[in-house]
Design an enzyme around this catalytic site. Structure first.
Site, PDB file in Angstrom:
ATOM      1  CD  GLU A 115      42.597  34.461  44.438  1.00 42.92           C
ATOM      2  OE1 GLU A 115      42.986  33.725  43.520  1.00 42.92           O
ATOM      3  OE2 GLU A 115      41.627  35.220  44.352  1.00 42.92           O
ATOM      4  CB  ALA A 124      41.752  46.249  36.169  1.00 45.91           C
ATOM      5  CB  THR A 175      30.053  44.942  45.396  1.00 43.85           C
ATOM      6  OG1 THR A 175      31.060  44.320  44.590  1.00 43.85           O
ATOM      7  CG2 THR A 175      29.889  46.387  44.972  1.00 43.85           C
ATOM      8  CB  CYS A 184      37.763  38.258  40.838  1.00 47.75           C
ATOM      9  SG  CYS A 184      38.042  37.250  42.282  1.00 47.75           S
ATOM     10  CG  PHE A 185      37.428  39.499  35.626  1.00 42.18           C
ATOM     11  CD1 PHE A 185      38.545  39.246  36.405  1.00 42.18           C
ATOM     12  CD2 PHE A 185      37.392  38.973  34.353  1.00 42.18           C
ATOM     13  CE1 PHE A 185      39.605  38.481  35.937  1.00 42.18           C
ATOM     14  CE2 PHE A 185      38.442  38.209  33.858  1.00 42.18           C
ATOM     15  CZ  PHE A 185      39.550  37.959  34.651  1.00 42.18           C
ATOM     16  CG  LEU A 218      43.859  38.968  33.404  1.00 39.87           C
ATOM     17  CD1 LEU A 218      43.735  37.980  34.556  1.00 39.87           C
ATOM     18  CD2 LEU A 218      44.496  38.296  32.192  1.00 39.87           C
ATOM     19  CE  LYS A 233      35.155  40.418  45.223  1.00 37.79           C
ATOM     20  NZ  LYS A 233      35.025  39.303  46.171  1.00 37.79           N
TER      21      LYS A 233
END
Length: 481
Positions: free
Chosen positions: A157, A221, A90, A272-273, A223, A275
């Protein structure tokens, strides 16, 4: 012989290429990275990441058809298919700071590919990238093409840390996005043939480029949204005397909803989530969709709320101050079976307690002391940028001690325990022994609902479990400090 080269030897590049190599003995796979220590670690007995099953896979094919090297340009020039799996952190400053993805490393990889290529290449996006990145990369490559043809594919992925090797061996789906032109379809087919060595044909989905790029952001998003939904319910459960485990079990029994990702906790973490959702928010804003942007932003807001609510519970339960009190933190990784601490809720919880001058004693079976001190000294988003841009060596915090031995050592003399990772070993600890060695009243704040609260209350603990009916002690305390 097809040659594959992957730029970036991190959590995605390393395991993915190892599995491709083990499943496709006829393909030569080289993972390249500019970081010598990281490549040295991949070539040693101590791999740079902990992932169940990864050691065996790497050992089986390393030196046969799987190689790790710092000779980036040589291997990129020789490859037919190039996977790009570099960081897309980010942005911390400039346009879109705090939301937009920083494509600096992606762009320099693309320019390097254009510089060194002497034959046609298929370039595959493996990192999570904003929608339309492929278009930007395509422009860089075609404007510097020197008559070489490039096809860009998106192959996001969908790995979960802790089960990455299993996910790669038996994926729910493999997604390949490409241009809808004859050349584009040919490139998609070439990558499809690699995965078809072990993935059934009907589980390899092909789409256009933008759909593939957006599917990855959307999946993360959705999840994260489920976790924030159940965490929002956990606050209501505490206020009303309902039990969030019973509620989520009842809800998850609905076959349309299903039981996964419905465990209330101190919050989600991982690289990941957050970001990806911030990235999604930024893309929505840029495309003139503020309502959609604020909808997704709320998922992050609830996650931040859950972490600060947890800290407030700890402080208000302990007579509204933790100043000078030893608080044991059990678990620092963002989830069990991984040593990864990226965006772990433990960082915000520890910072909240340290802000109130607590003495924090941390134990995690996989995370090093150095990593924990880094994480607590780091500014938000900095972890994902190269090391040379980070503070040189964080001053070890005097209020933080990291215990290597076991949970018993960390909890000795503590006023309270916060369980922040659901490691299996925390379920079977001898809590009577722990209780005997703590200051009284002794508190347990279970941020992962791993302990049997009733058993602990019988021993004498005051227990707070997220989303569960409150201990009589806590009922009189304000929910917010």
């Amino acid at each position: 012989m097809v040659k594959i080269c992957c730029i970036g030897a991190g959590y995605v590049g390393g395991p993915t290429m190892a599995v491709i190599a083990v499943k496709c003995p006829a393909i030569e796979v080289v993972v390249v990275d500019i970081s010598k220590p990281r490549i040295d670690a991949w070539n040693s007995d101590h791999l740079p990441i902990y992932e169940p099953g990864l050691d065996e896979v790497v050992k089986e094919c390393r030196g046969r058809n799987l190689f790790f090297s710092t000779e980036v340009e040589k291997h990129v020039a020789e490859a037919d298919i190039i996977f790009v799996s570099v960081n897309t952190p980010t942005k911390t400053r400039g346009l879109g700071a705090g939301k937009a993805a920083d494509l600096t490393y992606w762009e320099s990889a693309a320019r390097m590919i254009a510089d060194v290529s002497k034959s046609d290449k298929i370039v595959v996006e493996k990192s999570t990238v904003p929608v339309k990145t492929a278009e930007a990369i395509e422009k860089i490559l075609t404007h510097n093409s020197k008559g070489i043809n490039y096809q860009i594919l998106s192959n996001p992925e969908f790995l979960a840390e802790g089960t990455a090797i299993e996910d790669l061996f038996k994926p729910d789906r493999v997604l390949i996005g490409g241009r809808e032109t004859p050349e584009g379809r040919k490139a998609v087919q070439a990558l499809k043939e690699v995965y078809a060595h072990w993935v059934p044909e009907d589980q390899i989905i092909t789409t256009n480029l933008w759909s593939a790029e957006l599917s990855k952001l959307a999946a993360n998003a959705f999840l994260a949204q489920r976790i924030s939904s159940v965490n929002a319910m956990s606050a209501l459960c505490e206020a009303t005397g309902a039990n969030v485990s019973e509620v989520s079990y009842a809800v998850g029994k609905d076959s349309r909803i299903g039981p996964k990702f419905l465990n209330a906790s101190v919050g989600f973490g991982g690289s990941c989530f957050q970001k990806d959702i911030l990235n999604l928010v930024y893309i929505c804003e840029c495309n003139g969709l503020p309502e959609v942007a604020s909808y997704w932003k709320q998922v992050i807001k609830i996650n931040d709320y859950q972490k600060s609510r947890f800290v407030n519970r700890v402080v208000s339960s302990m007579f509204n101050t933790v100043s000078g009190k030893k608080i044991a933190i059990l678990g620092f990784a963002f989830k069990k079976d991984t040593g990864d601490t990226r965006e772990t809720p433990a960082i915000d919880v520890c910072k909240g307690l340290l802000g109130d001058k607590a003495q924090v004693s941390i134990y995690d079976p996989q995370v090093t002391e150095e990593q924990i001190q880094w994480d607590l000294a780091m500014n938000k988003f900095d972890w994902d940028h190269p090391t040379h841009l980070q503070p040189t060596s964080p001053t070890a915090m005097k209020q933080v001690s990291v215990v290597r031995g076991d949970a018993y050592e960390a909890t000795k003399g503590a006023h309270g325990i916060c369980i922040l990772t659901e490691w299996e070993e925390f379920k079977t600890l001898d809590y009577q022994k722990i209780f005997d060695n703590m200051q009284k009243p002794a508190f347990v704040f279970d941020g992962r609902n791993v302990v049997d609260a009733e058993k602990l209350r019988e021993i004498g603990f005051i227990v707070y479990s997220i989303g569960k009916p409150l201990d009589a002690w806590l009922k009189d305390m304000p929910a917010v400090a």
